[in-house]
Design a protein around this motif. Structure first.
Motif, PDB file in Angstrom:
ATOM      1  N   UNK A 102       0.834  -0.747   0.124  1.00 41.37           N
ATOM      2  CA  UNK A 102       0.059   0.136  -0.188  1.00 41.37           C
ATOM      3  C   UNK A 102       0.671   1.163   0.659  1.00 41.37           C
ATOM      4  N   UNK A 103       0.189   2.889  -0.477  1.00 41.86           N
ATOM      5  CA  UNK A 103       1.101   4.017  -0.851  1.00 41.86           C
ATOM      6  C   UNK A 103       1.720   3.783   0.557  1.00 41.86           C
ATOM      7  N   UNK A 161       5.905   5.461  -8.673  1.00 45.06           N
ATOM      8  CA  UNK A 161       7.334   5.855  -8.266  1.00 45.06           C
ATOM      9  C   UNK A 161       7.971   4.420  -8.090  1.00 45.06           C
ATOM     10  N   UNK A 162       8.937   4.817  -8.990  1.00 44.84           N
ATOM     11  CA  UNK A 162       9.687   3.886  -9.231  1.00 44.84           C
ATOM     12  C   UNK A 162      10.573   2.710  -9.086  1.00 44.84           C
ATOM     13  N   UNK A 163      11.035   3.710  -8.174  1.00 41.64           N
ATOM     14  CA  UNK A 163      11.980   3.789  -6.925  1.00 41.64           C
ATOM     15  C   UNK A 163      11.538   2.664  -5.914  1.00 41.64           C
ATOM     16  N   UNK A 189       3.270  11.596 -13.589  1.00 44.69           N
ATOM     17  CA  UNK A 189       4.366  10.984 -12.843  1.00 44.69           C
ATOM     18  C   UNK A 189       5.844  11.831 -14.014  1.00 44.69           C
ATOM     19  N   UNK A 190       7.218  11.389 -11.894  1.00 47.43           N
ATOM     20  CA  UNK A 190       7.671  12.148 -12.813  1.00 47.43           C
ATOM     21  C   UNK A 190       8.643  11.252 -13.935  1.00 47.43           C
ATOM     22  N   UNK A 219      -7.828   5.417  -4.897  1.00 44.96           N
ATOM     23  CA  UNK A 219      -7.719   6.565  -4.933  1.00 44.96           C
ATOM     24  C   UNK A 219      -6.381   6.997  -4.259  1.00 44.96           C
ATOM     25  N   UNK A 220      -6.188   6.541  -3.265  1.00 46.07           N
ATOM     26  CA  UNK A 220      -4.884   6.768  -2.937  1.00 46.07           C
ATOM     27  C   UNK A 220      -3.528   6.918  -3.503  1.00 46.07           C
ATOM     28  N   UNK A 221      -3.961   5.746  -4.282  1.00 45.32           N
ATOM     29  CA  UNK A 221      -2.363   5.814  -5.394  1.00 45.32           C
ATOM     30  C   UNK A 221      -2.380   6.663  -6.123  1.00 45.32           C
TER      31      UNK A 221
END
Length: 339
Positions: free
Chosen positions: A67-68, A92-94, A127-128, A236-238
């Motif tokens: 979970x985020x 977030x890939x990291x 995303x970034x 939606x948290x994601x």
């Protein structure tokens, strides 16, 4: 060799499983004992993901739920036996690499990877790396996660990867030349449909490559489930976006066709989790894979001009498109499967 492989592909046609639209995940499990099996369920702390986690855990499996914000997910999963919460942000890939590395280092095999988390009809966000959020979360994040977990899937000997897609894939395929809407006008439903078509294409390509190692892949349409929040941005948290609260809102936003509004298509959360669980554990799918499933069965292949409310549209199961998406996904994530 290529022709031979093609001849051994699973036919995209129902098996007459004995299950139907009303079958629940618990009915699919029956008396199956999953002690010793390990599952990862993304999005496994809400909606159909939570029910999937619960049913697998109650059957004896060890279930890891990333979970985020694990602390926020803690209350939802409390009381479920054999469940572990972990941190993971699919945007977030990291974070993806960190979660996967922790699991690999544990030395455990991975028998079931259920990629259930996602966002739906989100406003344009990136995303970034500059990638459109629905494609990044629903497809690229899970592509990278599956690649990083590949050693554990292979270690299991017999494993299954389930991608939770949607009947919304019928609204359009993947634009391989502009997946992030950099040159075309953004449409949140087309973006959602693209990400859900990508989920199916990923299952097609992964199964082709992984079946030699005993790893099979499936894509799933869980059904229309108002009670679990299908009328909001899923997980939606994601994505940190404001949810759509009602089924009527989804209808007004253009997310439903008339054929999907019939009462027959409305499922409970328990029914919505059934197909994911069936794809994970069913002996009826032994030696099968690379197909789109619904109502705890393999779905019917329908033509591109179909107006019916069920089945899989041709652009989502096209093998050439699946191969091209695989290459594009490797390029966009910088991650390659060691298959």
């Amino acid at each position: 060799m290529e022709a031979q492989k093609h001849n051994h592909r699973t036919v995209q046609a129902p098996l007459a499983t004995g299950f139907d639209v009303q079958t629940t995940a618990k009915e699919v499990i029956g008396g199956l004992n999953l002690t010793g099996k390990v599952a990862i369920v993304t999005g496994g702390y809400s909606g159909i993901g939570l029910e999937t986690s619960r049913v697998l855990a109650e059957a004896g499996a060890t279930v890891i739920v990333p979970a985020r914000t694990p602390e926020k997910a803690k209350a939802a999963v409390s009381g479920i036996p054999g469940l572990e919460l972990e941190a993971l942000d699919l945007m977030d890939p990291a974070s993806i690499d960190s979660f996967a590395q922790r699991f690999i280092v544990s030395g455990r095999p991975l028998h079931f990877l259920i990629n259930s988390a996602g966002i739906m009809a989100a406003p344009l966000a990136r995303d970034t790396r500059g990638y459109e959020s629905q494609f990044a979360t629903n497809h690229l994040g899970h592509f990278q996660l599956t690649a990083r977990l590949w050693p554990a899937l292979k270690q299991a000997g017999q494993a299954r990867v389930i991608s939770v897609s949607s009947r919304a894939h019928r609204l359009g395929g993947v634009d391989l030349s502009d997946p992030s809407f950099e040159r075309r006008e953004y449409d949140k439903w087309k973006a959602y449909a693209q990400s859900k078509s990508a989920n199916v294409l990923f299952a097609v390509a992964l199964d082709d490559k992984a079946k030699a190692y005993g790893v099979r892949a499936f894509a799933v349409h869980p059904g229309l489930i108002p009670s679990s929040g299908i009328g909001r941005f899923l997980e939606s948290e994601e994505g940190g976006v404001k949810p759509i609260q009602t089924l009527q809102s989804v209808k007004e936003e253009g997310g439903l066709s008339p054929s999907m509004e019939q009462p027959d298509f409305m499922k409970t959360t328990e029914q919505g989790a059934a197909t994911s669980v069936w794809c994970a554990v069913s002996e009826q799918l032994d030696s099968l894979g690379g197909v789109y499933c619904e109502d705890a069965d393999i779905a019917e292949a329908v033509p591109a001009d179909s107006v019916q409310g069920s089945g899989v549209w041709p652009w989502a199961v096209d093998r050439e498109s699946a191969g091209r998406l695989w290459v594009l996904s490797e390029q966009m994530t910088g991650v390659r499967f060691n298959i």
